[in-house]
Design a protein around this motif. Structure first.
Motif: not given
Length: 317
Positions: A215-242
């Motif tokens: 996800m991070i390496n995609s063209v989409w990530a270059r386009q949307v920036g922080k949104r892709a990083i947040e989605d990729a973080t969720m994918m990696s961790q699988g849980l939330t700390c909220r």
């Protein structure tokens, strides 16, 4: 020595850096040209990778136990949190949305929570919630919170159905990973997610860190920036700390939603989502893990001012 070894060492090093530095490095690597904006809210960096390498673990179906930066362990996301997560990506006002038309970054007239008025079914969708397309497009009319909610819930139900269809493993994933996929469909459309071949292959083998990296390496990530990083973080961790959200108390049982227990608010486990102006939706059929009751349908009901007022039903097509 293989290049993959250095990549793994680099990624492990990123995990040990402060969140702000990690975010800046990721943005620089993906070529967005956007300056680091500080830590990703509510998505702290993991101090150490989970012992199972990010695969299925003790944190629920498809989740892994991991330490949160402020102490404690990660937990499953709730339906209301997922909807808030996506709404914050689609509107500066989150679940409140934008009642008046504006032009988005892609030059599309937009209203509500990311509702594109240039889409082919926009006139039909607005009429279905009692809004006049021409007046809304011209800025002569604004949407009510109920109309904003119904448009958003309808689009989310469609995105959820598409994610379930495209990702065979969807039901076995944790809610956080489901959130990332539904957010991608909401942003890219079903075809967009279906074209992430490396992501889908990684999910098929349970390689969640590989999925996040694709996800991070995609063209989409270059386009949307922080949104892709947040989605990729969720994918990696699988849980939330909220922190656990406040319960969404259920109203009297609706006969159209089997299993909506009036006495079990459960901190939002009944699929409750609280919108502004007293609008509440319930979707108890969306939960982590496979269900024998799952029939490839999304059923969402809306409660307002003491009454059940509407229902959104979408089938996987």
């Amino acid at each position: 020595m293989e290049v993959g070894f250095f990549v793994k060492v680099f990624l492990r090093g990123l995990q040990r850096l402060p969140a702000a530095i990690t975010l800046g490095l990721m943005i620089a690597l993906t070529g967005t040209g956007v300056a680091a904006a500080g830590p990703i809210p509510d998505l702290p960096v993991i101090d150490e990778p989970p012992p199972d390498g990010g695969g299925q673990g003790g944190g629920g179906q498809g989740g892994s136990d991991f330490p949160c930066a402020g102490g404690g362990m990660g937990r499953e996301m709730l339906v209301g949190e997922i909807k808030d997560f996506i709404a914050r990506h689609e509107s500066l006002h989150g679940l409140s949305g934008d009642p008046k038309v504006y032009v988005d970054t892609e030059k599309h007239p937009t209203v509500g929570i990311g509702f594109n008025l240039d889409r082919g079914d926009a006139r039909e969708k607005l009429a279905a919630v009692g809004a006049n397309y021409d007046d809304v497009l011209a800025g002569r009319a604004t949407l009510t919170q109920m109309q904003i909610t119904m448009l958003f819930e309808g689009d989310l139900a469609t995105a959820l159905a598409a994610a379930r269809r495209i990702v065979p493993q969807f039901e076995s994933l944790s809610m956080a990973r489901q959130a990332a996929l539904v957010d991608m469909v909401f942003n890219l459309g079903p075809t967009g997610l279906a074209n992430f071949h490396q992501l889908l292959a990684a999910l098929a083998r349970g390689g969640y860190e590989d999925a996040a990296q694709s996800m991070i390496n995609s063209v989409w990530a270059r386009q949307v920036g922080k949104r892709a990083i947040e989605d990729a973080t969720m994918m990696s961790q699988g849980l939330t700390c909220r922190p656990q959200p406040l319960p969404v108390p259920p109203p009297p049982v609706s006969p159209d939603i089997p299993g909506l227990d009036p006495g079990a608010s459960g901190g939002g486990h009944n699929g409750g989502t609280t919108y502004p102006d007293g609008v509440t939706t319930y979707q108890p059929d969306w939960g982590p893990g496979p269900s024998e009751h799952y029939t490839c349908k999304a059923s969402v009901e809306v409660y307002y001012n003491g009454h059940w007022v509407d229902k959104v039903g979408v089938e996987c097509v």
